[in-house]
Design an enzyme around this catalytic site. Structure first.
Site, short mmCIF file in Angstrom:
data_model
loop_
_atom_site.label_atom_id
_atom_site.label_comp_id
_atom_site.label_asym_id
_atom_site.label_seq_id
_atom_site.Cartn_x
_atom_site.Cartn_y
_atom_site.Cartn_z
N ARG A 1 38.71 27.73 46.90
CA ARG A 1 38.19 27.42 45.56
C ARG A 1 39.32 27.68 44.57
O ARG A 1 39.82 28.81 44.47
CB ARG A 1 37.00 28.32 45.27
CG ARG A 1 36.31 28.06 43.93
CD ARG A 1 35.13 29.01 43.77
NE ARG A 1 34.44 28.81 42.52
CZ ARG A 1 34.83 29.31 41.34
NH1 ARG A 1 35.91 30.03 41.27
NH2 ARG A 1 34.12 29.07 40.26
N LYS B 1 43.42 34.69 39.65
CA LYS B 1 42.73 35.97 39.47
C LYS B 1 43.68 37.09 39.10
O LYS B 1 44.88 36.99 39.29
CB LYS B 1 41.93 36.30 40.74
CG LYS B 1 40.68 35.42 40.80
CD LYS B 1 39.66 35.86 41.80
CE LYS B 1 38.43 34.98 41.64
NZ LYS B 1 37.48 35.11 42.74
C1 7PM Z 1 37.43 35.56 35.55
C2 7PM Z 1 37.37 36.17 36.78
C3 7PM Z 1 37.06 34.27 35.37
C4 7PM Z 1 36.91 35.47 37.85
C5 7PM Z 1 36.61 33.55 36.44
C6 7PM Z 1 36.53 34.17 37.67
C7 7PM Z 1 34.52 32.97 42.84
C8 7PM Z 1 33.35 32.25 42.59
C9 7PM Z 1 34.25 32.84 40.71
C10 7PM Z 1 34.91 33.24 44.17
C11 7PM Z 1 32.96 32.02 44.83
C12 7PM Z 1 36.90 32.14 38.89
C13 7PM Z 1 36.13 33.42 38.86
N1 7PM Z 1 35.06 33.31 41.64
N2 7PM Z 1 32.57 31.78 43.57
N3 7PM Z 1 33.20 32.19 41.25
N4 7PM Z 1 34.08 32.73 45.12
N5 7PM Z 1 32.21 31.57 45.85
O1 7PM Z 1 38.07 32.22 39.30
O2 7PM Z 1 35.91 33.90 44.46
O3 7PM Z 1 36.39 31.10 38.52
S1 7PM Z 1 34.44 33.07 39.01
#
Ligand code: 7PM
Length: 278
Positions: A256, A221
């Protein structure tokens, strides 16, 4: 703590890794649908080999600035993959969606957990999650993905995120979802500045008081990039692993992440420290 995922009981006394599998065009861009699903399947199998307990499959991009996709498109992206993964009995699958139609179809295809960044706030989602009767991860987000990073604002980020998760847990419980099936997530990067994210990480232990499993996503992130002199996404591995270790030491049960093998190894070291009992 334990989490019942279908017929499998996940023992959360040791932290577990959830591998991210995005089926959005930017993650698997070339080739036709068949190539895509094969590449996705290979990636899932690799993450399982590397020690992921759960594979989180999403067909809707939630990155800051992203736009929504339709139900059918999301179904086309995720359902065939879930069916194949489940038929090979390879993995516990979590469906990353906010849409009740996608939740229902994914669970029918064999998914055993729902991961919803909207915390079941879309019309029909609460009822669908109740009917599915499987664990659900509810995440905090301020605003919507399209605009959430424009002006994040809190009086007290830790108190407000905690209050949101407690209120949503109560709403879920009132709707008939057993509390032992509700996993909470502070939503790093979802309507939060770097300072907000760091406050949440520092006080993450406070989120475990409700006795619900805590899931966090810090992998790759922007907060990691920001702390590494604006490192691009491809150079955030070590920072992400460090953040994962901090999170489990602060009480997180499920991490995750994208880079499963290094994260699993790092978490084994962290878990060993708690294991000796003297
Ligand atoms: C850009 C920014 C691309 C953030 C993708 C993301 C989470 C999630 C995501 C989290 C839960 C990623 C994120 N982040 N679901 N979905 N918790 N529960 O890193 O922090 O895939 S999307």
């Amino acid at each position: 703590m334990q989490l019942q995922l279908g017929s499998h009981t996940l023992d959360l006394s040791q932290p577990k890794v959830m591998g991210v599998l995005n089926r959005t065009p930017d993650s698997f861009s070339d080739g036709g649908a068949y190539t895509n699903i094969d590449a996705a399947l290979r990636q899932a199998l690799r993450m399982i080999e590397e020690g992921a307990a759960i594979i989180d499959i999403g067909g809707e991009s939630t990155r800051p600035g992203s736009i929504a996709v339709g139900v059918q498109q999301e179904l086309d992206r995720v359902i065939p993959l879930i069916e194949r993964l489940v038929s090979e009995q390879a993995a516990l699958v979590s469906i990353d969606t906010s849409k009740p139609e996608v939740m229902g179809a994914a669970v029918k295809a064999g998914a055993v957990m729902i991961n919803d960044i909207h915390a079941l706030r879309l019309p029909g989602a609460l009822e669908m999650a109740r009917v599915c009767a499987i664990p659900v991860c509810i995440m905090h987000m301020q605003g919507e993905p399209r605009s959430m990073q424009q002006h994040p604002y809190y009086e007290n980020v830790v108190a407000e995120v905690k209050q949101f998760l407690e209120e949503r847990s109560q709403v879920c419980e009132s709707a008939g979802i057993a509390r032992k099936r509700i996993v909470i997530d502070p939503g790093f990067g979802f309507g939060k500045t770097l300072a907000h994210n760091l406050s949440l990480l520092r006080h993450l232990d406070e989120f475990t008081s409700a006795g619900q499993p805590l899931l966090v996503g810090l992998s790759r992130k922007s907060m990691i990039g920001a702390l590494l002199d604006d490192a691009p996404v491809g150079k955030r591995l070590q920072g992400s692993v460090a953040a994962a270790v901090i999170a489990v030491l602060q009480g997180a049960s499920i991490i995750r992440c994208h880079d499963v093998q290094p994260t699993v190894e790092a978490l084994k070291i962290a878990a060993a420290m708690h294991g000796i009992g003297c």
